[in-house]
Write a protein that holds these residues in place. Sequence first.
Motif, PDB file in Angstrom:
ATOM      1  N   LEU A   1       5.800  11.858 -13.648  1.00 46.24           N
ATOM      2  CA  LEU A   1       6.171  11.766 -15.059  1.00 46.24           C
ATOM      3  C   LEU A   1       5.966  10.916 -15.122  1.00 46.24           C
ATOM      4  CD1 LEU A   1       9.810  14.109 -14.247  1.00 46.24           C
ATOM      5  CD2 LEU A   1       8.096  14.679 -16.309  1.00 46.24           C
ATOM      6  N   ASN A   2       6.078   9.345 -14.470  1.00 48.31           N
ATOM      7  CA  ASN A   2       6.184   7.914 -14.851  1.00 48.31           C
ATOM      8  C   ASN A   2       4.296   7.913 -14.880  1.00 48.31           C
ATOM      9  OD1 ASN A   2       7.999   6.297 -14.694  1.00 48.31           O
ATOM     10  ND2 ASN A   2       8.257   7.418 -12.357  1.00 48.31           N
ATOM     11  N   GLU A   3       3.802   8.075 -14.443  1.00 53.83           N
ATOM     12  CA  GLU A   3       2.387   8.039 -14.653  1.00 53.83           C
ATOM     13  C   GLU A   3       2.171   9.181 -16.067  1.00 53.83           C
ATOM     14  OE1 GLU A   3      -1.957   9.627 -12.810  1.00 53.83           O
ATOM     15  OE2 GLU A   3      -0.442  10.009 -11.393  1.00 53.83           O
TER      16      GLU A   3
ATOM     17  N   GLY B   1       3.053   1.516 -12.957  1.00 55.45           N
ATOM     18  CA  GLY B   1       3.528  -0.046 -12.050  1.00 55.45           C
ATOM     19  C   GLY B   1       4.390   1.331 -11.465  1.00 55.45           C
ATOM     20  N   ASN B   2       5.597   1.957 -12.124  1.00 54.51           N
ATOM     21  CA  ASN B   2       6.958   2.631 -11.179  1.00 54.51           C
ATOM     22  C   ASN B   2       5.980   3.828 -10.878  1.00 54.51           C
ATOM     23  OD1 ASN B   2       8.100   0.769 -13.031  1.00 54.51           O
ATOM     24  ND2 ASN B   2       8.574   2.201 -14.819  1.00 54.51           N
ATOM     25  N   ALA B   3       4.698   4.285 -11.063  1.00 53.66           N
ATOM     26  CA  ALA B   3       4.243   5.470 -10.669  1.00 53.66           C
ATOM     27  C   ALA B   3       3.882   4.773  -9.117  1.00 53.66           C
ATOM     28  CB  ALA B   3       3.061   6.497 -11.357  1.00 53.66           C
ATOM     29  N   LEU B   4       2.982   3.902  -8.817  1.00 56.00           N
ATOM     30  CA  LEU B   4       2.600   3.365  -7.609  1.00 56.00           C
ATOM     31  C   LEU B   4       4.074   3.265  -7.038  1.00 56.00           C
ATOM     32  CD1 LEU B   4       0.224   1.341  -9.270  1.00 56.00           C
ATOM     33  CD2 LEU B   4      -0.023   2.978  -7.663  1.00 56.00           C
ATOM     34  N   ALA B   5       4.981   2.700  -7.488  1.00 53.73           N
ATOM     35  CA  ALA B   5       6.017   2.669  -6.481  1.00 53.73           C
ATOM     36  C   ALA B   5       6.836   3.402  -5.632  1.00 53.73           C
ATOM     37  CB  ALA B   5       7.464   1.559  -7.408  1.00 53.73           C
ATOM     38  N   GLU B   6       6.184   5.053  -6.651  1.00 50.38           N
ATOM     39  CA  GLU B   6       7.086   6.024  -6.011  1.00 50.38           C
ATOM     40  C   GLU B   6       6.131   6.586  -5.311  1.00 50.38           C
ATOM     41  OE1 GLU B   6       9.889   7.449  -6.651  1.00 50.38           O
ATOM     42  OE2 GLU B   6      10.863   6.412  -7.892  1.00 50.38           O
ATOM     43  N   TYR B   7       5.234   6.810  -5.662  1.00 46.64           N
ATOM     44  CA  TYR B   7       3.676   7.026  -4.794  1.00 46.64           C
ATOM     45  C   TYR B   7       3.175   6.290  -2.921  1.00 46.64           C
ATOM     46  CZ  TYR B   7       1.144   9.445  -8.022  1.00 46.64           C
ATOM     47  OH  TYR B   7       0.841  10.718  -9.530  1.00 46.64           O
ATOM     48  N   ARG B   8       4.313   4.174  -3.244  1.00 47.24           N
ATOM     49  CA  ARG B   8       3.539   4.174  -2.122  1.00 47.24           C
ATOM     50  C   ARG B   8       5.385   4.963  -0.649  1.00 47.24           C
ATOM     51  NH1 ARG B   8       3.738   0.015  -5.714  1.00 47.24           N
ATOM     52  NH2 ARG B   8       1.390  -1.404  -5.343  1.00 47.24           N
ATOM     53  N   ASN B   9       6.651   4.813  -1.970  1.00 50.32           N
ATOM     54  CA  ASN B   9       7.984   5.824  -1.102  1.00 50.32           C
ATOM     55  C   ASN B   9       6.964   7.131  -0.497  1.00 50.32           C
ATOM     56  OD1 ASN B   9       9.552   3.479  -1.897  1.00 50.32           O
ATOM     57  ND2 ASN B   9       9.883   4.724  -3.669  1.00 50.32           N
ATOM     58  N   LEU B  10       6.066   7.748  -1.599  1.00 51.17           N
ATOM     59  CA  LEU B  10       5.499   9.197  -0.570  1.00 51.17           C
ATOM     60  C   LEU B  10       4.384   8.883   0.718  1.00 51.17           C
ATOM     61  CD1 LEU B  10       4.952  11.348  -3.821  1.00 51.17           C
ATOM     62  CD2 LEU B  10       6.450  12.024  -1.529  1.00 51.17           C
ATOM     63  N   VAL B  11       3.677   7.850   0.214  1.00 51.21           N
ATOM     64  CA  VAL B  11       2.920   7.846   1.505  1.00 51.21           C
ATOM     65  C   VAL B  11       3.857   7.432   2.554  1.00 51.21           C
ATOM     66  CG1 VAL B  11       1.397   5.720   2.207  1.00 51.21           C
ATOM     67  CG2 VAL B  11       0.486   6.955  -0.328  1.00 51.21           C
ATOM     68  N   ALA B  12       4.859   6.376   2.101  1.00 50.47           N
ATOM     69  CA  ALA B  12       5.639   6.086   3.920  1.00 50.47           C
ATOM     70  C   ALA B  12       6.127   7.160   4.559  1.00 50.47           C
ATOM     71  CB  ALA B  12       6.741   5.020   3.741  1.00 50.47           C
ATOM     72  N   TYR B  13       6.480   8.194   3.776  1.00 44.62           N
ATOM     73  CA  TYR B  13       7.676   8.663   4.154  1.00 44.62           C
ATOM     74  C   TYR B  13       6.259   9.902   5.162  1.00 44.62           C
ATOM     75  CZ  TYR B  13       9.405  13.949   4.659  1.00 44.62           C
ATOM     76  OH  TYR B  13      10.262  14.406   4.800  1.00 44.62           O
ATOM     77  N   TYR B  14       5.129  10.054   4.334  1.00 41.76           N
ATOM     78  CA  TYR B  14       3.782  10.958   5.348  1.00 41.76           C
ATOM     79  C   TYR B  14       3.037  10.276   6.129  1.00 41.76           C
ATOM     80  CZ  TYR B  14       3.555  14.071   1.064  1.00 41.76           C
ATOM     81  OH  TYR B  14       4.323  14.885  -0.321  1.00 41.76           O
ATOM     82  N   GLU B  15       3.750   8.968   5.987  1.00 36.96           N
ATOM     83  CA  GLU B  15       2.942   8.503   7.668  1.00 36.96           C
ATOM     84  C   GLU B  15       3.945   8.509   8.334  1.00 36.96           C
ATOM     85  OE1 GLU B  15      -0.032   5.157   5.674  1.00 36.96           O
ATOM     86  OE2 GLU B  15       1.595   4.566   5.962  1.00 36.96           O
TER      87      GLU B  15
ATOM     88  N   LEU C   1      -4.993   5.335 -10.529  1.00 33.42           N
ATOM     89  CA  LEU C   1      -4.216   4.472 -11.292  1.00 33.42           C
ATOM     90  C   LEU C   1      -4.462   3.104 -11.222  1.00 33.42           C
ATOM     91  CD1 LEU C   1      -0.524   5.579 -10.754  1.00 33.42           C
ATOM     92  CD2 LEU C   1      -2.170   5.920 -12.825  1.00 33.42           C
ATOM     93  N   GLU C   2      -4.550   2.593  -9.871  1.00 34.35           N
ATOM     94  CA  GLU C   2      -5.397   1.035  -9.871  1.00 34.35           C
ATOM     95  C   GLU C   2      -6.389   0.870  -9.050  1.00 34.35           C
ATOM     96  OE1 GLU C   2      -3.166  -2.858  -8.715  1.00 34.35           O
ATOM     97  OE2 GLU C   2      -2.011  -0.813  -7.448  1.00 34.35           O
ATOM     98  N   PRO C   3      -8.183   1.079 -10.150  1.00 37.35           N
ATOM     99  CA  PRO C   3      -8.977   1.181  -8.862  1.00 37.35           C
ATOM    100  C   PRO C   3      -9.705  -0.466  -8.310  1.00 37.35           C
ATOM    101  CG  PRO C   3      -8.788   1.661 -11.177  1.00 37.35           C
ATOM    102  CD  PRO C   3      -7.662   1.564 -10.975  1.00 37.35           C
ATOM    103  N   GLY C   4      -9.127  -0.990  -9.268  1.00 43.12           N
ATOM    104  CA  GLY C   4      -9.565  -2.796  -8.155  1.00 43.12           C
ATOM    105  C   GLY C   4      -8.374  -2.751  -7.407  1.00 43.12           C
ATOM    106  N   SER C   5      -7.764  -2.446  -6.911  1.00 45.27           N
ATOM    107  CA  SER C   5      -6.853  -2.620  -5.778  1.00 45.27           C
ATOM    108  C   SER C   5      -7.754  -2.581  -4.467  1.00 45.27           C
ATOM    109  CB  SER C   5      -5.529  -1.884  -5.936  1.00 45.27           C
ATOM    110  OG  SER C   5      -5.124  -2.061  -4.210  1.00 45.27           O
ATOM    111  N   LEU C   6      -7.973  -3.167  -3.765  1.00 47.13           N
ATOM    112  CA  LEU C   6      -8.763  -3.874  -2.075  1.00 47.13           C
ATOM    113  C   LEU C   6      -7.857  -2.785  -1.421  1.00 47.13           C
ATOM    114  CD1 LEU C   6     -11.467  -6.495  -2.587  1.00 47.13           C
ATOM    115  CD2 LEU C   6     -11.729  -3.774  -2.885  1.00 47.13           C
TER     116      LEU C   6
END
Length: 322
Positions: A21-23, A29-43, A61-66
């Motif tokens: 929804l945020n995306e 920024g909000n979408a990335l925050a939710e996605y980070r929570n998801l990644v943490a859960y899956y890991e 969403l953030e192609p420049g992020s190394l």
Amino acid sequence: YKQMQKLDPGQIRIYLRLAELNEKQGLAGNALAEYRNLVAYYEKHKMLTEAIGILQKMKVLEPGSLNIRVKVTESCVQAGLISDAKAEFEEILAILRQKDDYPRIAKFYEFFISLCPEDIELQIGLADAFIHMGDADRGIQLIKSFLKEYPEHLELLKVLARGYRSKGDRENERRTYHHLLKLAPGDLDLKEDYLTSCLAAGEAGDVLAELETWKEGFFAAGRIAALKAFYERLKELLPHEPQVVEALDGAHDVVAAAHRERRDLPDAVHAVEQERLRLEVDAPKGPEGLVELQFIKFFPGQLQEFDDFGLFQAPVPIIKRI
């Protein structure tokens, strides 16, 4: 959905829905925050495939992020997806190479070598990064540590030769390229590198001897500019050598002939276009009233541009009735 998330934070699908929804609303920024929570859960629950899928969404969403790209690569390695990890790593390297940021490239190589210590390609890449950083000795030393195990590895030897060139060790550079040519005798790039190393070492006689053997291959591949450059240099070093003068004359003849072909090309293309129009009028019609013609492109040679010559061979269309 935020209220539901507060009431039941264990419902992981809510995080995904909130991120989506945020995306859609452009709130990256909000979408990335939710996605980070998801990644943490899956890991945490060892769901690496799912984590990689979310990380890929984050990368879009953030192609420049190394950092995100590094995380994708690391997760792929942990999941055993080595080919995918290498593809992600190459994307990281492409970004950093555009910036000539070889210190960071070296750090990334060191990091991924810790994940894949047996990967010789990563070791070669690290050595090459050291050489680009100006630390040729370190790069050469790293390459030499693998020579016994990989004595005929072409890329390993190429980086070794570049290391010697960077260091100014002309003799070892020349010997390395000579060895490479034994392994890949038809490689024109290696031949150019070898001839360049010979000239740098003052071996004009060797260059002349090799050129007399190799020049037909250079002509056939359309690499006249490189050939001419070598003979021009030899002319400076061996001004009275008849073989050099003869070869230069031959190169100039080829260039002159190509210029004539280019001048005649517009008339040829115009004639072909007129023939195409004529055939469109006379040609039989297909089931849907379409003109049944076949257009074939004939390339007399690859598109070539030779520095100061402005030489090229353009594609000429040929038309025939079918």
